[in-house]
Write a protein that holds these residues in place. Structure first.
Motif, PDB file in Angstrom:
ATOM      1  N   ALA A   1       0.839  -1.210   0.000  1.00 13.04           N
ATOM      2  CA  ALA A   1       0.000   0.000   0.000  1.00 13.04           C
ATOM      3  C   ALA A   1       0.866   1.249   0.000  1.00 13.04           C
ATOM      4  O   ALA A   1       0.605   2.208  -0.738  1.00 13.04           O
ATOM      5  CB  ALA A   1      -0.939  -0.009   1.207  1.00 13.04           C
ATOM      6  N   HIS A   2       1.912   1.249   0.816  1.00  9.32           N
ATOM      7  CA  HIS A   2       2.815   2.399   0.869  1.00  9.32           C
ATOM      8  C   HIS A   2       3.506   2.601  -0.477  1.00  9.32           C
ATOM      9  O   HIS A   2       3.607   3.726  -0.986  1.00  9.32           O
ATOM     10  CB  HIS A   2       3.848   2.190   1.970  1.00  9.32           C
ATOM     11  N   ALA A   3       4.005   1.505  -1.076  1.00  5.39           N
ATOM     12  CA  ALA A   3       4.720   1.614  -2.341  1.00  5.39           C
ATOM     13  C   ALA A   3       3.811   2.102  -3.462  1.00  5.39           C
ATOM     14  O   ALA A   3       4.190   2.976  -4.257  1.00  5.39           O
ATOM     15  CB  ALA A   3       5.327   0.256  -2.712  1.00  5.39           C
ATOM     16  N   ASN A   4       2.598   1.552  -3.538  1.00  4.47           N
ATOM     17  CA  ASN A   4       1.661   1.987  -4.576  1.00  4.47           C
ATOM     18  C   ASN A   4       1.247   3.440  -4.375  1.00  4.47           C
ATOM     19  O   ASN A   4       1.062   4.184  -5.352  1.00  4.47           O
ATOM     20  CB  ASN A   4       0.440   1.074  -4.587  1.00  4.47           C
ATOM     21  N   ALA A   5       1.081   3.841  -3.112  1.00  3.59           N
ATOM     22  CA  ALA A   5       0.760   5.244  -2.833  1.00  3.59           C
ATOM     23  C   ALA A   5       1.901   6.142  -3.283  1.00  3.59           C
ATOM     24  O   ALA A   5       1.676   7.216  -3.865  1.00  3.59           O
ATOM     25  CB  ALA A   5       0.480   5.438  -1.350  1.00  3.59           C
ATOM     26  N   ARG A   6       3.141   5.717  -3.020  1.00  5.07           N
ATOM     27  CA  ARG A   6       4.299   6.526  -3.415  1.00  5.07           C
ATOM     28  C   ARG A   6       4.360   6.711  -4.928  1.00  5.07           C
ATOM     29  O   ARG A   6       4.548   7.833  -5.425  1.00  5.07           O
ATOM     30  CB  ARG A   6       5.575   5.856  -2.914  1.00  5.07           C
ATOM     31  N   LEU A   7       4.176   5.623  -5.676  1.00  5.61           N
ATOM     32  CA  LEU A   7       4.214   5.734  -7.132  1.00  5.61           C
ATOM     33  C   LEU A   7       3.056   6.561  -7.665  1.00  5.61           C
ATOM     34  O   LEU A   7       3.204   7.332  -8.619  1.00  5.61           O
ATOM     35  CB  LEU A   7       4.198   4.339  -7.767  1.00  5.61           C
ATOM     36  N   THR A   8       1.885   6.414  -7.037  1.00  6.93           N
ATOM     37  CA  THR A   8       0.729   7.197  -7.470  1.00  6.93           C
ATOM     38  C   THR A   8       0.962   8.681  -7.229  1.00  6.93           C
ATOM     39  O   THR A   8       0.637   9.518  -8.079  1.00  6.93           O
ATOM     40  CB  THR A   8      -0.535   6.735  -6.728  1.00  6.93           C
ATOM     41  N   VAL A   9       1.528   9.009  -6.072  1.00  2.00           N
ATOM     42  CA  VAL A   9       1.782  10.415  -5.758  1.00  2.00           C
ATOM     43  C   VAL A   9       2.845  10.992  -6.686  1.00  2.00           C
ATOM     44  O   VAL A   9       2.723  12.128  -7.154  1.00  2.00           O
ATOM     45  CB  VAL A   9       2.207  10.566  -4.280  1.00  2.00           C
ATOM     46  N   ILE A  10       3.874  10.203  -6.962  1.00  2.25           N
ATOM     47  CA  ILE A  10       4.883  10.679  -7.911  1.00  2.25           C
ATOM     48  C   ILE A  10       4.226  10.954  -9.259  1.00  2.25           C
ATOM     49  O   ILE A  10       4.419  12.015  -9.865  1.00  2.25           O
ATOM     50  CB  ILE A  10       6.011   9.640  -8.070  1.00  2.25           C
ATOM     51  N   ASP A  11       3.432   9.992  -9.709  1.00  3.56           N
ATOM     52  CA  ASP A  11       2.783  10.131 -11.013  1.00  3.56           C
ATOM     53  C   ASP A  11       1.838  11.326 -11.040  1.00  3.56           C
ATOM     54  O   ASP A  11       1.967  12.228 -11.860  1.00  3.56           O
ATOM     55  CB  ASP A  11       2.029   8.844 -11.342  1.00  3.56           C
ATOM     56  N   ARG A  12       0.880  11.350 -10.090  1.00  7.40           N
ATOM     57  CA  ARG A  12      -0.118  12.408 -10.104  1.00  7.40           C
ATOM     58  C   ARG A  12       0.458  13.743  -9.662  1.00  7.40           C
ATOM     59  O   ARG A  12       0.034  14.795 -10.137  1.00  7.40           O
ATOM     60  CB  ARG A  12      -1.296  12.027  -9.205  1.00  7.40           C
TER      61      ARG A  12
ATOM     62  N   VAL B   1      -1.485  14.034  -3.147  1.00  9.09           N
ATOM     63  CA  VAL B   1      -0.330  14.185  -2.260  1.00  9.09           C
ATOM     64  C   VAL B   1      -0.759  14.161  -0.795  1.00  9.09           C
ATOM     65  O   VAL B   1      -0.169  13.462   0.032  1.00  9.09           O
ATOM     66  CB  VAL B   1       0.428  15.490  -2.583  1.00  9.09           C
ATOM     67  N   LEU B   2      -1.794  14.930  -0.443  1.00 10.60           N
ATOM     68  CA  LEU B   2      -2.241  14.978   0.951  1.00 10.60           C
ATOM     69  C   LEU B   2      -2.697  13.606   1.434  1.00 10.60           C
ATOM     70  O   LEU B   2      -2.377  13.191   2.556  1.00 10.60           O
ATOM     71  CB  LEU B   2      -3.379  15.992   1.094  1.00 10.60           C
ATOM     72  N   SER B   3      -3.425  12.903   0.606  1.00 12.03           N
ATOM     73  CA  SER B   3      -3.929  11.586   1.002  1.00 12.03           C
ATOM     74  C   SER B   3      -2.816  10.562   1.140  1.00 12.03           C
ATOM     75  O   SER B   3      -2.912   9.621   1.940  1.00 12.03           O
ATOM     76  CB  SER B   3      -4.964  11.106  -0.015  1.00 12.03           C
ATOM     77  N   SER B   4      -1.730  10.747   0.404  1.00 17.77           N
ATOM     78  CA  SER B   4      -0.644   9.764   0.425  1.00 17.77           C
ATOM     79  C   SER B   4       0.013   9.655   1.793  1.00 17.77           C
ATOM     80  O   SER B   4       0.564   8.604   2.140  1.00 17.77           O
ATOM     81  CB  SER B   4       0.414  10.125  -0.616  1.00 17.77           C
ATOM     82  N   PHE B   5      -0.016  10.719   2.566  1.00 19.68           N
ATOM     83  CA  PHE B   5       0.623  10.695   3.874  1.00 19.68           C
ATOM     84  C   PHE B   5      -0.145   9.839   4.886  1.00 19.68           C
ATOM     85  O   PHE B   5       0.419   9.444   5.907  1.00 19.68           O
ATOM     86  CB  PHE B   5       0.768  12.118   4.417  1.00 19.68           C
ATOM     87  N   VAL B   6      -1.411   9.578   4.607  1.00  7.90           N
ATOM     88  CA  VAL B   6      -2.229   8.861   5.594  1.00  7.90           C
ATOM     89  C   VAL B   6      -2.812   7.561   5.067  1.00  7.90           C
ATOM     90  O   VAL B   6      -3.428   6.814   5.819  1.00  7.90           O
ATOM     91  CB  VAL B   6      -3.390   9.766   6.090  1.00  7.90           C
ATOM     92  N   VAL B   7      -2.615   7.255   3.781  1.00 10.77           N
ATOM     93  CA  VAL B   7      -3.298   6.100   3.211  1.00 10.77           C
ATOM     94  C   VAL B   7      -2.851   4.793   3.864  1.00 10.77           C
ATOM     95  O   VAL B   7      -3.684   3.910   4.133  1.00 10.77           O
ATOM     96  CB  VAL B   7      -3.104   6.051   1.671  1.00 10.77           C
ATOM     97  N   GLN B   8      -1.549   4.644   4.159  1.00 10.41           N
ATOM     98  CA  GLN B   8      -1.098   3.415   4.810  1.00 10.41           C
ATOM     99  C   GLN B   8      -1.712   3.287   6.195  1.00 10.41           C
ATOM    100  O   GLN B   8      -2.118   2.189   6.619  1.00 10.41           O
ATOM    101  CB  GLN B   8       0.431   3.397   4.907  1.00 10.41           C
ATOM    102  N   ARG B   9      -1.825   4.407   6.918  1.00  4.65           N
ATOM    103  CA  ARG B   9      -2.440   4.382   8.247  1.00  4.65           C
ATOM    104  C   ARG B   9      -3.927   4.037   8.152  1.00  4.65           C
ATOM    105  O   ARG B   9      -4.461   3.304   8.991  1.00  4.65           O
ATOM    106  CB  ARG B   9      -2.275   5.735   8.930  1.00  4.65           C
ATOM    107  N   ILE B  10      -4.591   4.576   7.137  1.00  2.00           N
ATOM    108  CA  ILE B  10      -6.011   4.271   6.953  1.00  2.00           C
ATOM    109  C   ILE B  10      -6.206   2.779   6.707  1.00  2.00           C
ATOM    110  O   ILE B  10      -7.071   2.138   7.319  1.00  2.00           O
ATOM    111  CB  ILE B  10      -6.590   5.096   5.784  1.00  2.00           C
ATOM    112  N   VAL B  11      -5.391   2.226   5.827  1.00  2.00           N
ATOM    113  CA  VAL B  11      -5.508   0.794   5.504  1.00  2.00           C
ATOM    114  C   VAL B  11      -5.175  -0.058   6.721  1.00  2.00           C
ATOM    115  O   VAL B  11      -5.855  -1.049   7.010  1.00  2.00           O
ATOM    116  CB  VAL B  11      -4.600   0.439   4.311  1.00  2.00           C
ATOM    117  N   ASP B  12      -4.121   0.321   7.463  1.00  2.00           N
ATOM    118  CA  ASP B  12      -3.747  -0.448   8.655  1.00  2.00           C
ATOM    119  C   ASP B  12      -4.839  -0.413   9.722  1.00  2.00           C
ATOM    120  O   ASP B  12      -5.089  -1.403  10.420  1.00  2.00           O
ATOM    121  CB  ASP B  12      -2.439   0.091   9.245  1.00  2.00           C
ATOM    122  N   ARG B  13      -5.501   0.730   9.860  1.00  2.00           N
ATOM    123  CA  ARG B  13      -6.512   0.878  10.914  1.00  2.00           C
ATOM    124  C   ARG B  13      -7.863   0.299  10.495  1.00  2.00           C
ATOM    125  O   ARG B  13      -8.523  -0.390  11.279  1.00  2.00           O
ATOM    126  CB  ARG B  13      -6.682   2.352  11.272  1.00  2.00           C
TER     127      ARG B  13
END
Length: 402
Positions: free
Chosen positions: A131-142, A259-271
């Motif tokens: 989830a973290h890796a996909n978020a990172r690539l998505t944020v880089i892309d977008r 970008v803003l969502s990328s900082f919390v997406v891993q936490r959202i998925v974990d919780r």
């Protein structure tokens, strides 16, 4: 963090810069040729068609050839396409048919590049960091495609219509060189017929209930998103009354949400887990297009809605991509990822065309009313189909198969 993962991120930065320049320039160049909504929408129709026409065959290639090699091929195509676009725009010879062909080729390269990149991720990162890796690539892309590059594209076109294409060619060349330097696992030469390989990936996707449900809902969302994105340039210029730079800033607002969502997406998925994360993301995502349809034409307010919209989309996309990577055997991954895109994104050309027809025969705001209705229907399907029990059952079956 491995050096290969760092290099893949560097490729993503350069490649996304190229794609961002080209994708931001195409609608602006189209509007310089015609303001007919139906003709403008054709750029999106041709630009999205390769996801339907080529994705399945791209998946077979990705699973038969070393994935970094496929990634390099994709950027080689981008270099050539950008050079052609730069030449004909600088010469003042750009026509709508030429623009449609260029849009088709650019996305064809994306089909290869995105599929190869997605299949590489599980090679480079641990399963619990997907989830973290996909978020990172998505944020880089977008972040590059929609935040950094679009405002610059407006300025570049003001300097010279061919300037974005020339710069895009340089970025694609950098991505090509970087991609060639990423070691990846060798692919065992397949002895089966390519059509049989294609069928295997498609069968796994369709026969896995959870992945099938995700694909159905992404198809609905892609149709709706394509309808709205194809008309966003007209929404910006005719309703908000902003120029090319203002349009670029609206695209930048989309990237801010990513970008803003990328900082919390891993936490959202974990919780919350994958199920509840996707349920909430889809439910909240249905609100945004309705707001765009009814709010007054104040650009800062519309920009805030776009930020909120893509914040929810990022959570959904990360969970969607990670689910396919988690529940697909490695030898099938390239075909499953591209089969998903063929089925899920195959409706995007029809969505773009529908957006143009609705805008022409009803109104621009009517496009977002239609989009809101589709997203609400998808939210209901997600609630019932993507339950925590569905994820648990799929995980058990994947473990048993492994």
């Amino acid at each position: 963090m491995t050096s290969r993962w760092v290099r893949l991120q560097a490729v993503a930065v350069s490649g996304s810069a190229c794609e961002g320049l080209l994708l931001a320039a195409l609608p602006l160049l189209a509007v310089s040729i015609t303001t007919d909504p139906r003709e403008v929408s054709l750029v999106n129709v041709f630009g999205q068609a390769p996801w339907l026409l080529l994705s399945l065959f791209a998946g077979v290639l990705i699973d038969r050839v070393r994935r970094t090699t496929v990634l390099a091929w994709a950027y080689a195509v981008q270099v050539g396409t950008a050079l052609v676009l730069g030449a004909i725009t600088t010469a003042g010879a750009l026509t709508l048919p030429a623009l449609l062909v260029i849009a088709f080729v650019i996305t064809s390269a994306q089909v290869l590049g995105d599929g190869a990149s997605g299949a590489l991720v599980p090679e480079l990162v641990a399963p619990d960091r997907l989830a973290h890796a996909n978020a990172r690539l998505t944020v880089i892309d977008r972040g590059v495609v929609q935040f950094i590059v679009p405002p610059a594209t407006g300025f570049l076109i003001a300097v010279g219509t061919g300037a974005p294409a020339w710069l895009a060619a340089a970025f694609a060349l950098v991505a090509l060189v970087l991609a060639r330097r990423i070691p990846s696992e060798s692919i065992v030469a397949a002895r089966t017929h390519p059509l049989r390989d294609l069928s295997a990936g498609l069968t796994h996707l369709v026969r896995t209930p959870l992945l099938r449900s995700i694909t159905i809902n992404v198809a609905l969302g892609s149709f709706a998103a394509s309808a709205s994105s194809s008309m966003l340039v007209l929404y910006a210029t005719q309703i908000l009354h902003v120029g090319s730079v203002g349009y670029g800033l609206l695209l930048a607002c989309l990237a801010v949400g990513w970008v803003l969502s990328s900082f919390v997406v891993q936490r959202i998925v974990d919780r919350l887990g994958y199920s509840w994360s996707m349920r909430l993301a889809q439910g909240l995502g249905a609100v945004s297009p309705l707001l765009l349809a009814v709010l007054p034409p104040w650009p800062p307010l519309i920009g805030a809605v776009l930020v909120f919209m893509t914040s929810t989309v990022l959570v959904w996309n990360v969970c969607s991509q990670s689910s396919r990577q988690r529940f697909t055997p490695a030898p099938l991954l390239g075909r499953v990822l591209t089969s998903h895109r063929a089925l899920a994104w195959g409706l995007t050309p029809l969505g773009a065309l529908t957006g143009g027809l609705v805008a022409a025969h009803w109104s621009l705001r009517g496009v977002w009313v239609m989009v809101a209705a589709i997203q609400a229907m998808s939210a209901v399907l997600v609630w019932f189909q993507l339950s925590p029990e569905a994820f648990r059952r799929t995980e058990e079956l994947a473990a048993a198969a492994a």
